[in-house]
Enzyme design. Sequence first.
Site, short mmCIF file in Angstrom:
data_model
loop_
_atom_site.label_atom_id
_atom_site.label_comp_id
_atom_site.label_asym_id
_atom_site.label_seq_id
_atom_site.Cartn_x
_atom_site.Cartn_y
_atom_site.Cartn_z
N ARG A 63 0.97 -0.82 0.05
CA ARG A 63 0.09 0.15 -0.30
C ARG A 63 1.23 1.19 -0.56
O ARG A 63 2.30 1.59 0.49
CB ARG A 63 -1.00 0.10 1.23
CG ARG A 63 -0.56 -0.65 2.47
CD ARG A 63 0.15 0.33 3.39
NE ARG A 63 0.79 0.78 4.82
CZ ARG A 63 0.90 1.32 5.57
NH1 ARG A 63 0.96 2.56 5.65
NH2 ARG A 63 0.98 0.44 7.04
N GLU A 111 -0.04 2.98 12.14
CA GLU A 111 -0.59 2.81 10.91
C GLU A 111 -0.72 4.40 10.04
O GLU A 111 -0.03 4.59 9.04
CB GLU A 111 -1.54 2.47 10.18
CG GLU A 111 -2.37 0.74 10.00
CD GLU A 111 -0.62 -0.12 9.56
OE1 GLU A 111 -0.26 0.24 9.06
OE2 GLU A 111 -0.35 -0.43 10.28
N TYR A 269 -7.75 -5.28 10.24
CA TYR A 269 -7.55 -4.97 8.70
C TYR A 269 -7.13 -6.15 8.31
O TYR A 269 -7.03 -7.06 8.46
CB TYR A 269 -5.11 -4.49 8.11
CG TYR A 269 -4.42 -5.36 9.49
CD1 TYR A 269 -4.23 -6.24 8.16
CD2 TYR A 269 -3.93 -5.79 10.14
CE1 TYR A 269 -2.90 -7.41 8.73
CE2 TYR A 269 -3.83 -6.20 10.78
CZ TYR A 269 -2.40 -7.23 10.06
OH TYR A 269 -1.52 -8.28 10.53
N CYS A 332 2.34 -14.30 14.01
CA CYS A 332 2.80 -13.65 13.77
C CYS A 332 4.01 -12.51 14.10
O CYS A 332 3.55 -11.65 14.68
CB CYS A 332 3.05 -12.76 12.01
SG CYS A 332 3.86 -12.12 10.98
N TRP A 366 7.22 -3.06 10.13
CA TRP A 366 6.18 -4.05 9.10
C TRP A 366 7.13 -3.36 7.40
O TRP A 366 6.76 -2.30 7.82
CB TRP A 366 4.84 -3.62 9.15
CG TRP A 366 4.13 -3.84 9.81
CD1 TRP A 366 3.47 -5.62 10.42
CD2 TRP A 366 3.99 -3.20 11.03
NE1 TRP A 366 3.30 -5.16 12.18
CE2 TRP A 366 2.83 -4.45 12.58
CE3 TRP A 366 3.85 -2.42 11.57
CZ2 TRP A 366 2.84 -4.00 13.55
CZ3 TRP A 366 3.26 -1.54 12.83
CH2 TRP A 366 2.61 -2.62 13.97
#
Length: 407
Positions: A63, A111, A269, A332, A366
């Site tokens: 993105r 984010e 998300y 994760c 990330w």
Amino acid sequence: MTKVKIIMVKSEKNYDVIVIGGGPMGLSTAYHLSKQNAKTLVLEQFTFFNQLGTSAGVSRQFRIPYPEEYMVKMVKESIPFWDELQGLTPVKLMDKVGTLWFGDPQVHSTEGNIKQAEKALKAQNVPYTSLTATEIEEKFHFKNLPPTYTGLFQPDGASIDLKATLQTLYNWNTESPFVTLKEEAPVIRIEQLHNKFEVTTPQGTFVSEKIVIVPGPYANSVFHLLNFHIEATYWNMASAFYKKTNPNIQYPTWFVFQNPKGENGNQFYGFPEVVWNYPGYIRVASDFVISPLTSPSQRTLVPNPQELAYTAAWVENHMSGLDPVPHYTSTCLVALSKIPNKELLIDFAPSYIPNNKNIVIYATGWAGKFVPLLGKILSDLTLDGKTPFDISHFALGDTYFKPLKKS
């Protein structure tokens, strides 16, 4: 005359560069080093393609929206390197479905913020469409959204086939005459002798002029061998797949910005349905953890049931065409920097470490969308001591490194 087939086995001890960490960043770095004919050894503490680090799972979001203009620019800079990587394989590495950011326009999360992202996209001339709550529901299958919610849709977003990306890099490095790959080779000691590094593993000791340290959330375990560390926290993130009850519904990659509700971080998300990862299902995950970890050793392969429950409730209340019962759950492990405004950490080792300019590090954050670009950047720093890409926002200097206290 009998022909004898000679099999060449790469088992050298001396290299130009040793890359510590065989995940996406390590394999990408080795790929770019090999293109410069640098004799490279990649040491992976587990097996290649393992599910124990930040590369767990097989999909990642590509993105462009970020609240910082320099991050938007960096994503744009990664695109030619994704195109280059795509040229190495017939397997499609991305499924382009667009990126949807929506929610409370006042919320600032891990984010970022929707309004800030719109500003950054405008500054970098990236096209996007602003949306109302009603438009989000009509176009993207969400439901029961507060009328004050707003959103943006950026059409270049995609779901990355991380497994295929890893396989492409692994295949290149396996076939390259300049790269040696070793798995189940955790680094247990690093010593310097005559301006070279002696890196010891259970499989032997290897020597190089330079090292690159990229073992994901396990970075501090290697940094400690050089007597420094970084301040990080660790998230064992939970996700699950939800079965489609309407086969005609397709979601983009998306993120929703909402205020927390107690221990429920209320940030979620998701991904589209993809052919490489449980076809017929949609993956949705929480972008928060109830209990952060202080060490990677605390991680578990079992998701936090309460995090899954919060996610499932959000799916039931706000997503159409899905059975809200979670399937195929997973975790994760990700390391997140505690340093303000530094999501990614890219630099040389601190100056008080001898030969520090020959030690390149990447840690935290990330960064799946940056895999081929970061490999190029780390290769540049290793071979040239600099890179044409602006990494000033990720540099640490000596300020943020912490020397280990001697016992």
